[in-house]
Design a protein around this motif. Structure first.
Motif, short mmCIF file in Angstrom:
data_model
loop_
_atom_site.label_atom_id
_atom_site.label_comp_id
_atom_site.label_asym_id
_atom_site.label_seq_id
_atom_site.Cartn_x
_atom_site.Cartn_y
_atom_site.Cartn_z
N VAL A 37 0.83 -2.40 -1.73
CA VAL A 37 1.04 -3.62 -0.94
C VAL A 37 2.27 -3.48 -0.05
O VAL A 37 2.23 -3.77 1.15
N VAL A 38 3.38 -3.04 -0.63
CA VAL A 38 4.60 -2.87 0.15
C VAL A 38 4.41 -1.81 1.22
O VAL A 38 4.85 -1.96 2.37
N THR A 39 3.76 -0.71 0.85
CA THR A 39 3.53 0.36 1.82
C THR A 39 2.69 -0.13 3.00
O THR A 39 2.97 0.21 4.16
N ARG A 40 1.68 -0.93 2.70
CA ARG A 40 0.79 -1.42 3.77
C ARG A 40 1.51 -2.36 4.74
O ARG A 40 1.31 -2.28 5.96
N TYR A 41 2.33 -3.24 4.20
CA TYR A 41 2.91 -4.28 5.04
C TYR A 41 4.38 -4.07 5.36
O TYR A 41 5.00 -4.95 5.96
N VAL A 59 6.27 3.51 11.95
CA VAL A 59 4.89 3.82 12.29
C VAL A 59 3.98 3.22 11.23
O VAL A 59 4.41 2.85 10.14
N GLU A 60 2.71 3.10 11.57
CA GLU A 60 1.75 2.57 10.62
C GLU A 60 1.61 3.51 9.43
O GLU A 60 1.65 4.74 9.57
N THR A 61 1.46 2.92 8.27
CA THR A 61 1.36 3.71 7.04
C THR A 61 -0.09 3.89 6.64
O THR A 61 -0.99 3.18 7.11
N ASP A 68 2.53 9.11 -1.98
CA ASP A 68 3.89 9.62 -2.07
C ASP A 68 4.80 8.62 -2.77
O ASP A 68 5.59 8.98 -3.64
N ALA A 69 4.71 7.34 -2.41
CA ALA A 69 5.56 6.32 -3.02
C ALA A 69 5.19 6.11 -4.48
O ALA A 69 6.08 5.91 -5.33
N LEU A 70 3.91 6.15 -4.80
CA LEU A 70 3.48 5.92 -6.18
C LEU A 70 3.98 7.03 -7.10
O LEU A 70 4.49 6.76 -8.20
#
Length: 261
Positions: A37-41, A59-61, A68-70
């Motif tokens: 959710v955080v990565t998307r927005y 840039v758009e994720t 990578d974040a997970l």
């Protein structure tokens, strides 16, 4: 091994009654939900908070960013529950004066293995739930995702956490208190993290499992990675930690009653 099954059942039941299983799973699921959710927005929220004229260079994720974040979040934040679950496994019994009774009920090898397996089972459940939550939200936010890469990610992250727990179990076999065991676990993991800063060493360290997890989830194996070597080294570290813990408990066994066979 004498007493292994009974002791394992007791460990899992105690973890359930003390809500450790629920708390650890809740933390991991939270990571699995929040990360995509955080990565998307993130880019949109940053633009909104910074104002329309700000130049943020964002840039758009995509799904690769989620993976990578997970891996980073589970690998770093997940170490804390792994250490907390394992630190009192043996040292807690010693501190309460119950270790002698436990060693009468079960062989030293059974004690070490049951304690380690109970922690590994909790971490497996929590990591699996986190990966499932992340896969579900990534599918909703970024489109359909095949489940197999996320399963592979969960397996390699789980193995890293089990290595962390095994090192802490080793500390628990020697330390007089759970806090001492936690200090040993944290120190061992910190040493691995520092050594992994050398790129050529990361291949030979359990910390390399996180890179393997990323590569497996993205289905892109870097030429700098050798998953077989990294997994083998990690298993060796884990087994050595548990064997040394067993040898330590053999010295504390009050009687030759149960055997290690």
């Amino acid at each position: 091994m004498a007493g292994y099954r009974e002791l394992l059942e007791d460990e899992v039941l105690a973890a359930w009654r003390s809500h450790r299983i629920v708390l650890v799973c809740a933390l991991f699921v939270l990571i699995g939900v929040v990360t995509p959710v955080v990565t998307r927005y993130l880019a949109e929220l940053s633009r909104l908070l910074a104002g329309p004229d700000a130049e943020l260079g964002l840039v758009e994720t995509g799904v690769a960013d989620v993976i990578d974040a997970l891996v980073r979040n589970l690998g770093q934040v997940g170490m804390l529950p792994a250490v907390l679950l394992a630190m009192g496994s043996i040292a807690g019994e010693r501190e309460r004066g119950r270790l002698g009774g436990v060693l009468v009920r079960a062989a030293p090898a059974a004690v070490v293995l049951a304690k380690a397996v109970a922690v590994a089972m909790i971490l497996a459940l929590a990591t699996g739930l986190a990966a499932f939550a992340a896969w579900l939200y990534a599918t909703l936010l970024f489109g359909g995702q095949p489940p197999l890469p996320w399963i592979q990610l969960a397996v390699f992250v789980w193995l890293w956490l089990v290595v962390a727990a095994s090192i802490t179990v080793l500390g628990s076999a020697f330390a007089p208190t759970p806090m001492g065991a936690a200090a040993v676990g944290v120190a061992g993991l910190a040493d691995f993290q520092l050594a992994s800063a050398v790129p050529t060493l990361n291949l030979w360290l359990p910390t390399g499992l996180l890179e393997v997890a990323r590569a497996a989830a993205m289905e892109e194996v870097s030429p700098d990675l050798d998953p077989g070597v990294t997994i083998a080294v990690s298993l060796i570290v884990m087994v050595l930690a548990l064997v040394i813990a067993w040898l330590r408990l053999r010295r504390e066994s009050p009687s030759p009653g149960p055997t290690d066979a």
